[in-house]
Scaffold this active site. Structure first.
Site, PDB file in Angstrom:
ATOM      1  N   THR A 156      25.757  28.851  62.021  1.00 15.87           N
ATOM      2  CA  THR A 156      26.549  29.588  63.010  1.00 15.87           C
ATOM      3  C   THR A 156      28.046  29.402  62.775  1.00 15.87           C
ATOM      4  OG1 THR A 156      26.270  27.668  64.460  1.00 15.87           O
ATOM      5  CG2 THR A 156      24.826  29.548  64.856  1.00 15.87           C
ATOM      6  N   SER A 181      35.092   6.006  41.854  1.00 18.77           N
ATOM      7  CA  SER A 181      34.020   5.863  42.831  1.00 18.77           C
ATOM      8  C   SER A 181      33.021   4.830  42.347  1.00 18.77           C
ATOM      9  CB  SER A 181      33.305   7.199  43.059  1.00 18.77           C
ATOM     10  OG  SER A 181      32.143   7.003  43.845  1.00 18.77           O
ATOM     11  N   SER A 202      27.894  14.342  52.795  1.00 17.17           N
ATOM     12  CA  SER A 202      28.590  13.309  52.033  1.00 17.17           C
ATOM     13  C   SER A 202      29.870  13.846  51.410  1.00 17.17           C
ATOM     14  CB  SER A 202      27.672  12.741  50.942  1.00 17.17           C
ATOM     15  OG  SER A 202      27.212  13.768  50.079  1.00 17.17           O
ATOM     16  N   SER A 203      29.845  15.097  50.949  1.00 20.07           N
ATOM     17  CA  SER A 203      31.042  15.663  50.310  1.00 20.07           C
ATOM     18  C   SER A 203      32.158  15.876  51.324  1.00 20.07           C
ATOM     19  CB  SER A 203      30.704  16.980  49.613  1.00 20.07           C
ATOM     20  OG  SER A 203      30.216  17.941  50.530  1.00 20.07           O
ATOM     21  N   ASP A 235      31.188  20.740  59.397  1.00 21.94           N
ATOM     22  CA  ASP A 235      30.973  19.404  58.843  1.00 21.94           C
ATOM     23  C   ASP A 235      32.265  18.598  58.792  1.00 21.94           C
ATOM     24  OD1 ASP A 235      28.385  20.209  58.529  1.00 21.94           O
ATOM     25  OD2 ASP A 235      28.557  20.643  56.390  1.00 21.94           O
ATOM     26  N   TYR A 283      23.230  29.892  49.629  1.00 25.77           N
ATOM     27  CA  TYR A 283      24.087  29.771  50.826  1.00 25.77           C
ATOM     28  C   TYR A 283      25.024  30.968  50.882  1.00 25.77           C
ATOM     29  CZ  TYR A 283      27.365  27.395  54.062  1.00 25.77           C
ATOM     30  OH  TYR A 283      28.170  27.052  55.111  1.00 25.77           O
TER      31      TYR A 283
END
Length: 385
Positions: free
Chosen positions: A36, A68, A128-129, A173, A225
């Site tokens: 949404t 990382s 996570s991104s 997110d 997506y």
């Protein structure tokens, strides 16, 4: 020894000096409101205790050094004035993308040394991104005195993801990672970015929310997506509205009739309009203290994602069906789809029974064993040291 102390020591080993600070940004679970956000609609995520942690120091020589603990290889060195959209297809696109977005917005970021580690399961649909983007943006905002608010950090991270990384994600997110509060879900209107913190204290009601990571990896930039997003935009255009958010729930049947034989678009429109209504229903139930009543709404949401949006998979469906059969109050897939995680709302006393049932069902189906853990609504991004 705290996680912040450990990562600071690792930073010193890498770069030869103490970091100027250590920051953390959480992953998120979306309770309800899937796909949404890029339709100007409503979402209801909450932050996880699982975080990406960054030790960071400024540089004034135009160099960006990234490392990382969770990625193979040594320190990656880049020039900030050479950063360009879609030039990087590795994990470093996320931190370098926000540096590019900050500079593109006029902020004089002249470089940084960065060391990262994360406890957020990658590819599990737990963002996570986005946590990686948010933690870097918050750190640079603090170090360079930019004074960015949570919603501004989210906007910059979305621009980095859309333009620099090349993934057509919405705003949910990043906002969840930047703005959530412990013990609450974040009711976000993605059109105007207005927020309300909705109490979501499951332990106080003898309940628990399990996250089941199916171990089926997904990637937002792989095309599916984008196809769903394009289909939603086509639906809005055919209906003559700015976004599917503008199609009223009580006018859905008339809207679907106007779409005629555009069956795929009809399915996408139906999901978005009904999902926005489900978010508002869950918010009302939580505010009324009727948490158990949200269970059937979660199940409705899964059916819509499976049948109308068509982004579930056999593993996600198995989690939902098995958990409900074992006594769960509600369950649904969460995240972008095509893998990732499902959430399961249970009575706390049923955790062992439901977990065992799901694990046994996966073994019987020949699927990779799932990772199951309880999700406790946690705080958004913040400075640790």
């Amino acid at each position: 020894m705290s996680e912040a102390v450990v990562i600071a020591e690792q930073f010193k080993e890498l770069y030869g000096a103490e970091p100027e600070g250590v920051w953390a940004a959480p992953g998120r679970v979306n309770l309800i409101g899937e796909h949404t956000d890029y339709n100007d609609g409503f979402v209801l995520p909450f932050a996880l205790p699982h975080t990406t942690v960054a030790a960071v120091s400024r540089r004034d020589d135009g160099v960006l050094r990234l490392h990382s603990a969770d990625a193979e290889g040594g320190v990656v060195e880049l020039r900030v004035d050479a950063l360009a959209p879609e030039s990087d297809k590795s994990w470093t696109a996320y931190p370098s993308g926000v540096v590019w977005a900050l500079r593109d917005a006029g902020h004089a970021v002249t470089g940084a040394d960065v060391h990262l580690t994360s406890t957020i399961p990658q590819g599990a649909g737990l963002s996570s991104s986005h946590a990686l983007e948010v933690v870097i943006t918050l750190a640079l905002s603090d170090l360079y005195g930019l004074g960015l608010k949570g919603w501004q950090i989210a906007r910059l991270c979305q621009r980095a993801e859309n333009v620099y990384v090349g993934a057509p994600t919405g705003i949910m997110d990043q906002t969840a990672s930047a703005c959530c509060q412990a013990g609450h879900a974040l009711f976000l209107d993605t059109r105007d970015l207005s927020q309300r913190q909705i109490p979501f204290d499951l332990a106080a009601e003898g309940m628990r929310l399990l996250v089941v990571d199916t171990q089926v990896k997904h990637a937002h930039s792989d095309g599916e997506y984008g196809k769903r997003r394009a289909g939603c935009e086509k639906g809005a255009a055919l209906l003559g509205v700015d976004a599917l958010r503008d199609v009223p729930y009580d006018g859905l049947d008339a809207a679907l009739a106007r779409l005629g034989d555009e069956e795929e678009v009809r399915r996408l429109v139906r999901h978005i309009v009904t999902e926005n209504e489900r978010v508002q229903r869950v918010v009302s139930l939580l505010q009324a203290g009727d948490t158990r009543a949200i269970g059937p709404v979660l199940v409705e949401g899964h059916a819509s994602l499976r049948d109308d949006f068509r982004i579930s998979c056999p593993e996600l469906d198995l989690v939902v069906d098995t958990a409900l059969g074992a006594g769960a109050v509600g369950a649904r897939m969460t995240g972008g789809g095509f893998g990732g995680s499902a959430i399961v709302l249970i009575e706390a006393a049923d955790e062992g029974t439901v977990t065992k049932a799901v694990e046994e069902a996966f073994a019987a189906a020949g699927f990779t064993a799932p990772r199951v853990f309880a999700a406790v609504p946690a705080a958004g991004a913040h400075r640790l040291v």
